[in-house]
Design a protein around this motif. Structure first.
Motif, PDB file in Angstrom:
ATOM      1  N   UNK A 240      16.092  14.550 105.957  1.00  0.00           N
ATOM      2  CA  UNK A 240      16.408  14.762 107.109  1.00  0.00           C
ATOM      3  C   UNK A 240      16.489  14.307 108.599  1.00  0.00           C
ATOM      4  N   UNK A 241      18.042  14.238 109.244  1.00  0.00           N
ATOM      5  CA  UNK A 241      18.167  12.664 109.580  1.00  0.00           C
ATOM      6  C   UNK A 241      17.491  13.344 111.167  1.00  0.00           C
ATOM      7  N   UNK A 242      17.960  14.492 111.896  1.00  0.00           N
ATOM      8  CA  UNK A 242      17.162  15.346 113.636  1.00  0.00           C
ATOM      9  C   UNK A 242      16.486  16.729 113.225  1.00  0.00           C
TER      10      UNK A 242
ATOM     11  N   UNK B 247       6.866  17.444 112.776  1.00  0.00           N
ATOM     12  CA  UNK B 247       6.244  16.067 112.948  1.00  0.00           C
ATOM     13  C   UNK B 247       6.956  15.930 110.874  1.00  0.00           C
ATOM     14  N   UNK B 248       6.398  16.729 110.619  1.00  0.00           N
ATOM     15  CA  UNK B 248       6.494  16.275 108.905  1.00  0.00           C
ATOM     16  C   UNK B 248       8.026  16.364 108.366  1.00  0.00           C
ATOM     17  N   UNK B 249       8.907  17.126 109.412  1.00  0.00           N
ATOM     18  CA  UNK B 249       9.961  17.412 108.758  1.00  0.00           C
ATOM     19  C   UNK B 249      11.389  16.266 109.374  1.00  0.00           C
ATOM     20  N   UNK B 250      10.836  15.503 109.894  1.00  0.00           N
ATOM     21  CA  UNK B 250      11.516  14.423 110.774  1.00  0.00           C
ATOM     22  C   UNK B 250      11.238  12.718 109.444  1.00  0.00           C
ATOM     23  N   UNK B 251       9.878  13.255 109.019  1.00  0.00           N
ATOM     24  CA  UNK B 251       9.810  12.240 107.989  1.00  0.00           C
ATOM     25  C   UNK B 251      10.186  12.398 106.926  1.00  0.00           C
TER      26      UNK B 251
END
Length: 235
Positions: free
Chosen positions: A171-173, A163-167
């Motif tokens: 990062x696009x996905x 979730x932190x990567x997606x935020x």
């Protein structure tokens, strides 16, 4: 004694005009009516000639004025055409220069799109790790895709990391490929092995916030190249 009077003039027969000769024929003046007709005809002839000459001079002057006006108009149009041709040549040159700039800009964009600020990306991934319970064992990259393998103390921590990567603006996905529990040993604790695939944004992305974050991660040189590209596109 009666003497008869003889009037030779009265008794003299009239001599036809056709048989008059000598001094009488020469001295015979023309009739008044014939002289008047001749004078009238002569006057009308001069008048007609004068009218014809006046008309000729008028039309000649009119023709000369029209000719001069047409020549002046032709000169003006030739000047405008010369100016238009010069402007057209200038615009064609500018069009060629613009096309060259666009080609160079597109090449620059392709170049920027083919590279990634990996130092900034790795720094962003490191900052997104949620605490001491998650660690990374391997990272590999290809194009705009980053594969992350690591371990965590439990499944919730792996989910928090995703979730932190997606935020992240980098990062696009992000997709969790696998997560499995690994039993511990007397020397190690039990953990969860995970694999995540992350798609990162290209360096040519025009988002100002993304550009600021690149600067914060130390990718100053790439940020300057992005700004140069944007200025070239704006012009």
């Amino acid at each position: 004694m009666y003497t008869p009077e003889i009037n030779f003039l009265k008794e003299r027969p009239e001599v036809p005009a056709s048989v008059q000769t000598g001094a009488e024929a020469i001295a015979a003046p023309p009739t008044v009516a014939g002289a008047g007709s001749w004078a009238l005809a002569l006057g009308l002839g001069f008048a007609a000639a004068a009218v014809a000459m006046g008309g000729f001079l008028y039309f000649q002057a009119h023709f000369l004025r029209q000719r001069d006006a047409l020549r002046a108009e032709r000169t003006r149009l030739e000047g405008e055409l010369s100016t238009a041709n010069a402007e057209l040549t200038r615009l064609q040159g500018l069009s060629q220069e613009l096309q060259t700039i666009r080609t160079q800009t597109e090449g620059f964009r392709s170049f920027l799109g083919s590279i990634q600020p990996w130092s900034a990306i790795l720094e962003e991934v490191r900052r997104r790790i949620p605490g001491q319970g998650v660690w990374i064992t391997n990272i590999s990259a290809s194009g705009d895709t980053v594969n992350i393998q690591g371990e965590a103390l439990d499944f919730p921590l792996v989910n928090d990391f995703l979730l932190t990567l997606l935020d992240s603006n980098f990062v696009t996905s992000a997709v969790l490929n696998s997560a499995s529990r690994a039993e511990g040993t007397p020397e190690t604790e039990a953990s969860v092995a995970y694999s995540i695939t992350v798609t990162v944004r290209t360096i040519g992305d025009p988002d100002p916030e993304f550009t600021r974050e690149l600067e914060q991660r130390g990718a100053i040189g790439l940020v300057e190249k992005i700004r140069t590209l944007r200025q070239a596109e704006a012009n």
